[in-house]
Design a protein around this motif. Structure first.
Motif, short mmCIF file in Angstrom:
data_model
loop_
_atom_site.label_atom_id
_atom_site.label_comp_id
_atom_site.label_asym_id
_atom_site.label_seq_id
_atom_site.Cartn_x
_atom_site.Cartn_y
_atom_site.Cartn_z
N MET A 64 2.91 11.02 -13.52
CA MET A 64 1.73 10.71 -12.71
C MET A 64 1.01 9.48 -13.27
O MET A 64 0.60 8.59 -12.51
N LYS A 65 0.87 9.42 -14.59
CA LYS A 65 0.18 8.28 -15.19
C LYS A 65 0.99 6.99 -15.01
O LYS A 65 0.41 5.91 -14.81
N ASN A 66 2.31 7.12 -15.11
CA ASN A 66 3.14 5.93 -14.89
C ASN A 66 3.02 5.40 -13.47
O ASN A 66 2.96 4.20 -13.23
N SER A 67 2.99 6.35 -12.50
CA SER A 67 2.85 5.91 -11.10
C SER A 67 1.47 5.34 -10.82
O SER A 67 1.31 4.48 -9.95
N LYS A 68 0.48 5.83 -11.56
CA LYS A 68 -0.89 5.37 -11.31
C LYS A 68 -1.21 4.07 -12.03
O LYS A 68 -1.80 3.15 -11.46
N TYR A 69 -0.83 4.00 -13.30
CA TYR A 69 -1.22 2.85 -14.12
C TYR A 69 -0.06 1.89 -14.36
O TYR A 69 -0.28 0.74 -14.74
N GLY A 70 1.17 2.35 -14.17
CA GLY A 70 2.30 1.46 -14.38
C GLY A 70 2.60 1.28 -15.86
O GLY A 70 2.13 2.02 -16.73
N TYR A 71 3.40 0.24 -16.16
CA TYR A 71 3.81 -0.03 -17.53
C TYR A 71 3.17 -1.31 -18.06
O TYR A 71 3.76 -2.04 -18.84
N GLY A 72 1.98 -1.61 -17.62
CA GLY A 72 1.34 -2.83 -18.06
C GLY A 72 1.23 -3.81 -16.91
O GLY A 72 1.53 -3.52 -15.75
N GLY A 73 0.77 -4.98 -17.20
CA GLY A 73 0.62 -6.00 -16.18
C GLY A 73 -0.83 -6.10 -15.72
O GLY A 73 -1.76 -5.63 -16.38
N LYS A 74 -1.03 -6.71 -14.55
CA LYS A 74 -2.38 -6.94 -14.04
C LYS A 74 -3.00 -5.64 -13.53
O LYS A 74 -2.38 -4.89 -12.78
N LYS A 75 -4.23 -5.36 -13.94
CA LYS A 75 -4.93 -4.15 -13.52
C LYS A 75 -6.06 -4.45 -12.51
O LYS A 75 -6.41 -3.59 -11.71
N ARG A 76 -6.62 -5.64 -12.57
CA ARG A 76 -7.75 -5.97 -11.70
C ARG A 76 -7.27 -6.12 -10.25
O ARG A 76 -6.19 -6.65 -9.99
N ASP A 77 -8.10 -5.63 -9.32
CA ASP A 77 -7.84 -5.68 -7.87
C ASP A 77 -6.56 -4.95 -7.47
O ASP A 77 -5.93 -5.28 -6.46
N SER A 78 -6.14 -3.98 -8.31
CA SER A 78 -4.90 -3.28 -7.98
C SER A 78 -5.11 -2.31 -6.80
O SER A 78 -4.15 -1.98 -6.10
N LYS A 79 -6.38 -1.86 -6.55
CA LYS A 79 -6.64 -0.92 -5.46
C LYS A 79 -7.27 -1.61 -4.24
O LYS A 79 -7.70 -0.93 -3.31
N ARG A 80 -7.34 -2.91 -4.26
CA ARG A 80 -7.93 -3.62 -3.12
C ARG A 80 -6.93 -3.64 -1.95
O ARG A 80 -5.72 -3.78 -2.18
N ASN A 81 -7.48 -3.47 -0.74
CA ASN A 81 -6.63 -3.45 0.46
C ASN A 81 -6.05 -4.84 0.73
O ASN A 81 -6.69 -5.87 0.48
N THR A 82 -4.84 -4.79 1.23
CA THR A 82 -4.17 -6.00 1.68
C THR A 82 -3.88 -5.89 3.18
O THR A 82 -4.24 -4.90 3.82
N LYS A 83 -3.26 -6.91 3.74
CA LYS A 83 -2.96 -6.90 5.18
C LYS A 83 -2.01 -5.77 5.52
O LYS A 83 -2.20 -5.04 6.51
N SER A 84 -0.99 -5.57 4.66
CA SER A 84 -0.01 -4.51 4.95
C SER A 84 -0.61 -3.13 4.75
O SER A 84 -0.35 -2.20 5.52
N SER A 85 -1.44 -2.96 3.72
CA SER A 85 -2.03 -1.64 3.48
C SER A 85 -3.06 -1.28 4.55
O SER A 85 -3.23 -0.10 4.90
N SER A 86 -3.77 -2.31 5.09
CA SER A 86 -4.74 -2.03 6.16
C SER A 86 -4.03 -1.63 7.45
O SER A 86 -4.53 -0.80 8.21
N ALA A 87 -2.87 -2.23 7.71
CA ALA A 87 -2.14 -1.90 8.94
C ALA A 87 -1.39 -0.59 8.84
O ALA A 87 -0.92 -0.05 9.85
N ASP A 88 -1.26 -0.03 7.62
CA ASP A 88 -0.51 1.21 7.43
C ASP A 88 -1.42 2.39 7.77
O ASP A 88 -2.47 2.57 7.14
N VAL A 89 -1.05 3.16 8.78
CA VAL A 89 -1.86 4.32 9.19
C VAL A 89 -1.06 5.61 9.05
O VAL A 89 -1.35 6.61 9.71
N SER A 90 -0.05 5.58 8.15
CA SER A 90 0.79 6.77 8.00
C SER A 90 0.04 7.92 7.34
O SER A 90 0.35 9.09 7.57
N GLU A 91 -0.95 7.59 6.54
CA GLU A 91 -1.68 8.64 5.84
C GLU A 91 -2.93 9.10 6.61
O GLU A 91 -3.70 9.90 6.09
N TYR A 92 -3.12 8.60 7.82
CA TYR A 92 -4.31 8.99 8.58
C TYR A 92 -4.15 10.41 9.11
O TYR A 92 -3.09 10.81 9.58
#
Length: 313
Positions: free
Chosen positions: A250-278
């Motif tokens: 769970m922690k690996n899927s959430k935080y990954g193995y390093g890299g950029k952390k800032r703006d990782s949860k900000r919406n993008t064009k593809s994530s805004s158009a995705d309504v599968s979880e609605y």
């Protein structure tokens, strides 16, 4: 007043006379020596000695005498190694201390004493081996039977006290040995912990140096991250608890193995158009379902509860 006896006066007069005679040269060295007139002369009379030997000799069978004339037993390998170690130790001792008299190995009294004791031991071993063989030929038993009973010189009560004392000493020795082993294990575990901590610090320092090189542009690849993952995978080969594995996943899927952390949860064009979880909102029901599928009645408000209490009165 003191009185002088006649014997004292005679001794004094005789001493004075001897002193005067020695001063005048009448006495010479050797004149006052004791001369033995009856000197005993020793003779090696072989005939009389043999006759006396025949007189006192007892003609008994060998089983009653058990006299042995045998050669030395073969030298055991452990005794040979012990003698060699003794010679080397003695040579170092003589070489390190110049105050000790220096001896040749064949004339060293310390080594000769050790060799002499070894020869006594080998002589006794050879006598035992030859004696047991001769006794077996004569049909004499050499081992104690299993049902042999001999009365002991000490009482059972005294032997019980000796046994208890030996058991106490054995328990004390076992306890001290256990304490020593625990102390040694603690020391080893502490040393291993310190070594693992130092190893982690060294790996972290190395990783930070590689990151600095990458930021400064000295290094263009990120192969050190793959090496880190490989080392982690090797160290994580041991079996873990399923709960721990799920938590790590769970922690690996959430935080990954390093890299950029800032703006990782900000919406993008593809994530805004995705309504599968609605999920379509559901209408509120009169009551909530509790355990067993039964609906629970909603609790009335405070004013309503006060009115209900007033009616009951």
């Amino acid at each position: 007043m003191t009185t002088v006896s006649e014997s004292d006066s005679e001794v004094n007069s005789s001493d004075e006379e001897l002193q005067e005679a020695f001063a005048s040269g009448l006495l010479k060295p050797g004149l006052n020596a004791v001369i033995e007139t009856n000197k005993k002369v020793h003779k090696n009379n072989i005939g009389l000695m043999k006759a006396k030997l025949e007189e006192i000799k007892l003609t008994l069978p060998w089983v009653e005498r058990l006299d042995m004339v045998n050669t030395l037993a073969p030298l055991a390998p452990e005794l040979a190694l012990q003698m060699q170690d003794q010679e080397v130790r003695r040579a170092k001792q003589l070489q390190g201390n110049k105050k000790l008299p220096q001896f040749d190995p064949s004339e060293d009294p310390v080594l000769n004493d050790f060799r002499r004791e070894t020869m006594f031991h080998r002589q006794a071993q050879g006598a035992v081996v030859d004696g047991i063989a001769r006794l077996k030929k004569l049909g004499v038993p050499v081992t104690r039977p299993d049902d042999y009973f001999a009365e002991m010189a000490k009482t059972d009560k005294q032997m019980q006290r000796i046994k208890e004392n030996l058991m106490k000493k054995q328990l004390v020795a076992q306890r001290s040995e256990k304490v020593r082993q625990l102390r040694q294990q603690r020391k080893i575990s502490k040393q291993m912990q310190v070594e693992s901590t130092l190893k982690k610090h060294a790996e972290k320092r190395k990783m930070l140096e590689e990151v600095k090189k990458y930021r400064k542009g000295i290094r263009q690849d990120l192969d050190f991250l793959d090496d880190k993952k490989r080392s982690l995978s090797k160290s994580g080969n041991r079996k873990l608890d399923p709960k721990v594995q799920a938590k790590i996943k769970m922690k690996n899927s959430k935080y990954g193995y390093g890299g950029k952390k800032r703006d990782s949860k900000r919406n993008t064009k593809s994530s805004s158009a995705d309504v599968s979880e609605y999920r379509k909102p559901q209408r509120p029901t009169q009551g909530r379902k509790g355990k067993g599928g039964k609906t629970k009645q909603q609790r009335p408000g405070k004013n309503r509860r006060i009115q209900m209490k007033a009616r009951k009165k």
